[in-house]
Scaffold this motif. Structure first.
Motif, short mmCIF file in Angstrom:
data_model
loop_
_atom_site.label_atom_id
_atom_site.label_comp_id
_atom_site.label_asym_id
_atom_site.label_seq_id
_atom_site.Cartn_x
_atom_site.Cartn_y
_atom_site.Cartn_z
N GLY A 141 -0.85 -1.60 18.34
CA GLY A 141 -0.21 -2.90 18.48
C GLY A 141 -0.95 -4.01 17.78
N ALA A 142 -1.85 -3.65 16.86
CA ALA A 142 -2.64 -4.67 16.17
C ALA A 142 -1.81 -5.42 15.14
CB ALA A 142 -3.86 -4.04 15.51
N VAL A 143 -0.96 -4.71 14.41
CA VAL A 143 -0.19 -5.32 13.31
C VAL A 143 1.25 -5.57 13.71
CG1 VAL A 143 0.51 -5.08 10.90
CG2 VAL A 143 -1.68 -4.12 11.67
N PHE A 144 1.86 -4.60 14.40
CA PHE A 144 3.25 -4.72 14.82
C PHE A 144 3.34 -4.40 16.31
CE2 PHE A 144 3.33 -3.28 10.37
CZ PHE A 144 4.03 -4.35 9.80
N PRO A 145 4.26 -5.04 17.02
CA PRO A 145 4.42 -4.75 18.45
C PRO A 145 4.88 -3.31 18.67
CG PRO A 145 6.22 -6.13 17.66
CD PRO A 145 5.22 -6.07 16.54
N LEU A 146 4.37 -2.71 19.72
CA LEU A 146 4.73 -1.33 20.04
C LEU A 146 5.98 -1.36 20.91
CD1 LEU A 146 1.18 0.12 20.79
CD2 LEU A 146 2.51 0.35 18.69
N THR A 147 7.12 -1.11 20.29
CA THR A 147 8.38 -1.11 21.01
C THR A 147 9.08 0.22 20.82
OG1 THR A 147 9.50 -2.08 19.08
CG2 THR A 147 8.64 -3.60 20.75
N GLY A 148 10.10 0.45 21.61
CA GLY A 148 10.86 1.69 21.49
C GLY A 148 10.00 2.90 21.75
N GLY A 149 10.11 3.91 20.89
CA GLY A 149 9.35 5.13 21.06
C GLY A 149 7.86 4.94 20.88
N LEU A 150 7.46 3.90 20.14
CA LEU A 150 6.03 3.66 19.91
C LEU A 150 5.33 3.08 21.14
CD1 LEU A 150 6.01 2.17 16.29
CD2 LEU A 150 5.38 4.47 17.01
N ALA A 151 6.11 2.64 22.13
CA ALA A 151 5.51 2.06 23.33
C ALA A 151 4.65 3.06 24.07
CB ALA A 151 6.60 1.52 24.25
N ILE A 152 4.85 4.34 23.81
CA ILE A 152 4.06 5.37 24.48
C ILE A 152 2.58 5.26 24.14
CG2 ILE A 152 4.34 7.09 22.62
CD1 ILE A 152 4.50 9.23 24.77
N PHE A 153 2.27 4.68 22.96
CA PHE A 153 0.87 4.56 22.54
C PHE A 153 0.14 3.45 23.29
CE2 PHE A 153 2.78 6.74 18.90
CZ PHE A 153 1.85 7.76 18.71
N LYS A 154 0.86 2.65 24.07
CA LYS A 154 0.19 1.64 24.88
C LYS A 154 -0.36 2.22 26.17
CE LYS A 154 3.47 -1.49 25.18
NZ LYS A 154 4.16 -2.77 25.47
N HIS A 155 0.23 3.31 26.63
CA HIS A 155 -0.17 3.88 27.91
C HIS A 155 -1.47 4.66 27.75
CE1 HIS A 155 3.71 2.59 29.31
NE2 HIS A 155 4.34 3.38 28.47
N GLY A 156 -2.45 4.31 28.52
CA GLY A 156 -3.73 5.00 28.47
C GLY A 156 -4.54 4.70 27.23
#
Length: 267
Positions: A201-216
């Motif tokens: 999430g440094a360059v682009f917001p983590l939305t949709g399927g990429l939101a999984i990379f925010k968990h943990g």
């Protein structure tokens, strides 16, 4: 745990805390020496430490001004979103890589100067915080230039931002002993970590399927919550950073123990 292993662990802890007394002073001297060596032959000196974050900020300001790159749904201008995320992530990455490669230079330092391993750890912490000090003013200056900064938010951001520096050092210390077993590990960590710039999430917001990379992902969480502290701090944003800080301290203690044991055996 056997009595021999227990005794060895107890002695290691005693040595660790024994080395703490001289570590801040020696670590500061070592970090200052390394920084001087890095910039002594340059005409602009420490200004070079500002060049990279200034260049990054300039690129995204130009992209925003030209309308070439804009992301909707953000609570701040995309230029501030990207610059803050990249500089926070880069501080974490630099601290991690610095610590990861530290054992390669430990033998000469520890052996020649009777320096405890804790001094080298403190030197890495100081150097990581030095890099952070070069980057935080860029973020605050950009936020202020866009009329989005209040002084209390700036103080909170300054107070919480060392989490990324200490987190990078802690992770690097954790993996450093394994680099003695496999020379590929240092390269592998670098290869894996660099793409994480875009998955944190440094360059682009983590939305949709990429939101999984925010968990943990403590790096993604740190970046996200530091942005909130910069603009709209609240207890719901400070508490996650507090929990991340506790996790970093726990990892740091475990890594410190393993690093001390490995360094003593290595040198």
């Amino acid at each position: 745990m056997s009595s021999a292993a227990f005794s060895k662990a107890k002695q290691t802890l005693a040595d660790m805390f024994g080395g703490v007394s001289s570590a801040p002073r020696q670590g500061w001297n070592l970090a200052a020496r390394d920084i001087r060596i890095e910039y002594v032959h340059t005409k602009m000196g420490l200004f070079w430490a500002f060049i990279e974050p200034l260049a990054i900020a300039g690129v995204f300001i130009a992209l925003r001004s030209s309308g070439s790159l804009e992301v909707s749904g953000l609570n701040m201008p995309f230029s501030l979103f990207a610059v803050s995320g990249i500089l926070i992530w880069q501080t974490f990455f630099d601290g991690m890589m610095m610590s990861l490669t530290s054992l390669q230079r430990a033998s000469g330092l520890i052996g020649n100067y009777a320096m405890p391993p804790e001094s080298l750890i403190m030197a890495m912490v100081f150097r990581s915080l030095f890099l952070l000090c070069m980057r935080v003013p860029i973020v605050l200056g950009l936020a202020a230039a866009q009329g989005l900064l209040e002084w209390q938010n700036a103080l909170l951001f300054i107070a919480m931002s060392p989490i990324c520096a200490l987190g990078g050092v802690a992770v690097g210390l954790f993996f450093a002993p394994f680099t003695l077993v496999s020379g590929d590990l240092k390269l592998a960590v670098g290869v894996i970590a660099r793409p994480m710039l875009y998955l944190s999430g440094a360059v682009f917001p983590l939305t949709g399927g990429l939101a999984i990379f925010k968990h943990g992902n403590p790096v993604a969480l740190t970046i996200e919550e530091l942005r909130f502290c910069l603009l709209s701090p609240s207890l719901s944003h400070i508490l996650p950073l507090f929990y991340v800080a506790l996790g970093i301290m726990a990892l740091f203690c475990v890594s410190w123990f393993a690093y001390h044991r490995t360094m003593r055996a290595y040198v």
